[in-house]
Design a protein around this motif. Sequence first.
Motif, PDB file in Angstrom:
ATOM      1  N   GLU A  94      23.992  17.350 -43.974  1.00  0.00           N
ATOM      2  CA  GLU A  94      23.442  16.177 -44.666  1.00  0.00           C
ATOM      3  C   GLU A  94      22.003  15.898 -44.265  1.00  0.00           C
ATOM      4  N   LYS A  95      21.594  16.393 -43.127  1.00  0.00           N
ATOM      5  CA  LYS A  95      20.303  16.037 -42.547  1.00  0.00           C
ATOM      6  C   LYS A  95      19.168  16.172 -43.553  1.00  0.00           C
ATOM      7  N   TYR A  96      19.114  17.302 -44.244  1.00  0.00           N
ATOM      8  CA  TYR A  96      18.003  17.553 -45.157  1.00  0.00           C
ATOM      9  C   TYR A  96      18.269  16.950 -46.528  1.00  0.00           C
ATOM     10  N   LEU A  97      19.530  16.920 -46.939  1.00  0.00           N
ATOM     11  CA  LEU A  97      19.853  16.369 -48.249  1.00  0.00           C
ATOM     12  C   LEU A  97      19.591  14.870 -48.292  1.00  0.00           C
ATOM     13  N   MET A  98      20.000  14.151 -47.250  1.00  0.00           N
ATOM     14  CA  MET A  98      19.820  12.705 -47.217  1.00  0.00           C
ATOM     15  C   MET A  98      18.348  12.339 -47.061  1.00  0.00           C
ATOM     16  N   GLU A  99      17.619  13.140 -46.342  1.00  0.00           N
ATOM     17  CA  GLU A  99      16.210  12.865 -46.079  1.00  0.00           C
ATOM     18  C   GLU A  99      15.432  12.760 -47.381  1.00  0.00           C
ATOM     19  N   GLY A 100      15.774  13.598 -48.380  1.00  0.00           N
ATOM     20  CA  GLY A 100      15.049  13.584 -49.640  1.00  0.00           C
ATOM     21  C   GLY A 100      15.134  12.239 -50.340  1.00  0.00           C
ATOM     22  N   GLY A 101      16.308  11.640 -50.395  1.00  0.00           N
ATOM     23  CA  GLY A 101      16.477  10.356 -51.050  1.00  0.00           C
ATOM     24  C   GLY A 101      15.816   9.228 -50.283  1.00  0.00           C
ATOM     25  N   GLU A 102      15.809   9.316 -48.973  1.00  0.00           N
ATOM     26  CA  GLU A 102      15.249   8.242 -48.156  1.00  0.00           C
ATOM     27  C   GLU A 102      13.729   8.265 -48.152  1.00  0.00           C
ATOM     28  N   SER A 103      13.136   9.454 -48.187  1.00  0.00           N
ATOM     29  CA  SER A 103      11.689   9.538 -48.009  1.00  0.00           C
ATOM     30  C   SER A 103      10.936   8.885 -49.157  1.00  0.00           C
ATOM     31  N   SER A 104      11.481   8.958 -50.383  1.00  0.00           N
ATOM     32  CA  SER A 104      10.751   8.381 -51.491  1.00  0.00           C
ATOM     33  C   SER A 104      10.661   6.859 -51.368  1.00  0.00           C
ATOM     34  N   SER A 105      11.681   6.225 -50.813  1.00  0.00           N
ATOM     35  CA  SER A 105      11.623   4.776 -50.664  1.00  0.00           C
ATOM     36  C   SER A 105      10.851   4.355 -49.426  1.00  0.00           C
ATOM     37  N   LYS A 106      10.804   5.221 -48.398  1.00  0.00           N
ATOM     38  CA  LYS A 106      10.142   4.856 -47.159  1.00  0.00           C
ATOM     39  C   LYS A 106       8.729   5.414 -47.055  1.00  0.00           C
ATOM     40  N   THR A 113       9.312   9.546 -42.291  1.00  0.00           N
ATOM     41  CA  THR A 113      10.681  10.052 -42.391  1.00  0.00           C
ATOM     42  C   THR A 113      10.730  11.558 -42.528  1.00  0.00           C
ATOM     43  N   THR A 114       9.710  12.204 -43.076  1.00  0.00           N
ATOM     44  CA  THR A 114       9.794  13.643 -43.282  1.00  0.00           C
ATOM     45  C   THR A 114       9.318  14.443 -42.095  1.00  0.00           C
ATOM     46  N   SER A 127      18.490  26.459 -45.275  1.00  0.00           N
ATOM     47  CA  SER A 127      18.617  27.431 -46.348  1.00  0.00           C
ATOM     48  C   SER A 127      17.313  27.432 -47.144  1.00  0.00           C
ATOM     49  N   ARG A 128      17.133  28.432 -47.954  1.00  0.00           N
ATOM     50  CA  ARG A 128      15.902  28.537 -48.740  1.00  0.00           C
ATOM     51  C   ARG A 128      15.723  27.321 -49.647  1.00  0.00           C
ATOM     52  N   GLY A 129      16.804  26.902 -50.305  1.00  0.00           N
ATOM     53  CA  GLY A 129      16.735  25.734 -51.185  1.00  0.00           C
ATOM     54  C   GLY A 129      16.386  24.461 -50.425  1.00  0.00           C
ATOM     55  N   ALA A 130      16.948  24.315 -49.215  1.00  0.00           N
ATOM     56  CA  ALA A 130      16.658  23.134 -48.404  1.00  0.00           C
ATOM     57  C   ALA A 130      15.203  23.141 -47.949  1.00  0.00           C
ATOM     58  N   LYS A 131      14.667  24.323 -47.633  1.00  0.00           N
ATOM     59  CA  LYS A 131      13.254  24.429 -47.250  1.00  0.00           C
ATOM     60  C   LYS A 131      12.359  23.987 -48.404  1.00  0.00           C
ATOM     61  N   ILE A 132      12.677  24.469 -49.591  1.00  0.00           N
ATOM     62  CA  ILE A 132      11.879  24.114 -50.777  1.00  0.00           C
ATOM     63  C   ILE A 132      11.949  22.611 -51.022  1.00  0.00           C
ATOM     64  N   ALA A 133      13.143  22.035 -50.931  1.00  0.00           N
ATOM     65  CA  ALA A 133      13.301  20.594 -51.141  1.00  0.00           C
ATOM     66  C   ALA A 133      12.518  19.802 -50.096  1.00  0.00           C
ATOM     67  N   ALA A 134      12.569  20.251 -48.840  1.00  0.00           N
ATOM     68  CA  ALA A 134      11.843  19.547 -47.774  1.00  0.00           C
ATOM     69  C   ALA A 134      10.339  19.618 -48.003  1.00  0.00           C
ATOM     70  N   ILE A 135       9.852  20.770 -48.423  1.00  0.00           N
ATOM     71  CA  ILE A 135       8.417  20.922 -48.685  1.00  0.00           C
ATOM     72  C   ILE A 135       7.994  20.054 -49.870  1.00  0.00           C
ATOM     73  N   LYS A 136       8.805  20.037 -50.922  1.00  0.00           N
ATOM     74  CA  LYS A 136       8.488  19.187 -52.077  1.00  0.00           C
ATOM     75  C   LYS A 136       8.437  17.714 -51.683  1.00  0.00           C
ATOM     76  N   ASN A 137       9.413  17.285 -50.858  1.00  0.00           N
ATOM     77  CA  ASN A 137       9.425  15.891 -50.409  1.00  0.00           C
ATOM     78  C   ASN A 137       8.196  15.572 -49.577  1.00  0.00           C
ATOM     79  N   LYS A 138       7.796  16.501 -48.722  1.00  0.00           N
ATOM     80  CA  LYS A 138       6.605  16.309 -47.890  1.00  0.00           C
ATOM     81  C   LYS A 138       5.364  16.194 -48.775  1.00  0.00           C
TER      82      LYS A 138
END
Length: 164
Positions: A94-106, A113-114, A127-138
């Motif tokens: 959940e660590k990376y999945l939850m971070e995406g939703g929280e970062s936009s509000s914070k 948060t990122t 995972s590769r998908g989680a890396k991409i999601a984390a980079i997009k959120n950043k």
Amino acid sequence: MDSNNLSDEKSESRLYIGNLDLRISEAALIKMFSPYGKIISEDFLWHTRGPKRGEPRGYAFVQFSTKEEAQQAKEKMHGKLVCGRPLIVRLASEKYLMEGGESSSKAVGGGETTKPYLSGGSLTRMSRGAKIAAIKNKLKSMEEESHLSKRQKPADSSSRSSNS
């Protein structure tokens, strides 16, 4: 398919524990979480180079024997004050999945948060998908910060020019 089920089971019983005070030792961490079930592994992360070499990084992973034990530990320990700091306890998956939703509000509040999620070795466990999601959120949080600072600069300069 059995190996996928085993890895799913493992990720559901593995907890991320963050916001650890630097005074917390591996033994103390195990002692805090052992009442909730059988701990089969623990990864306490240390700085491996630089001026903080040998010091704790402030987070760890604990693997329980079942996902039910991990869930109970998560529910009981998340937010618990230890050495004056509230623990962050999540399923490692959940660590990376939850971070995406929280970062936009914070992100407007400072975007902090990122940063912990993109530090050093933690990227290699994603995972590769989680890396991409984390980079997009950043990138999104950086863009939001950039827009906020651009809006503030003209206001600051116009207020200075009207005062002079």
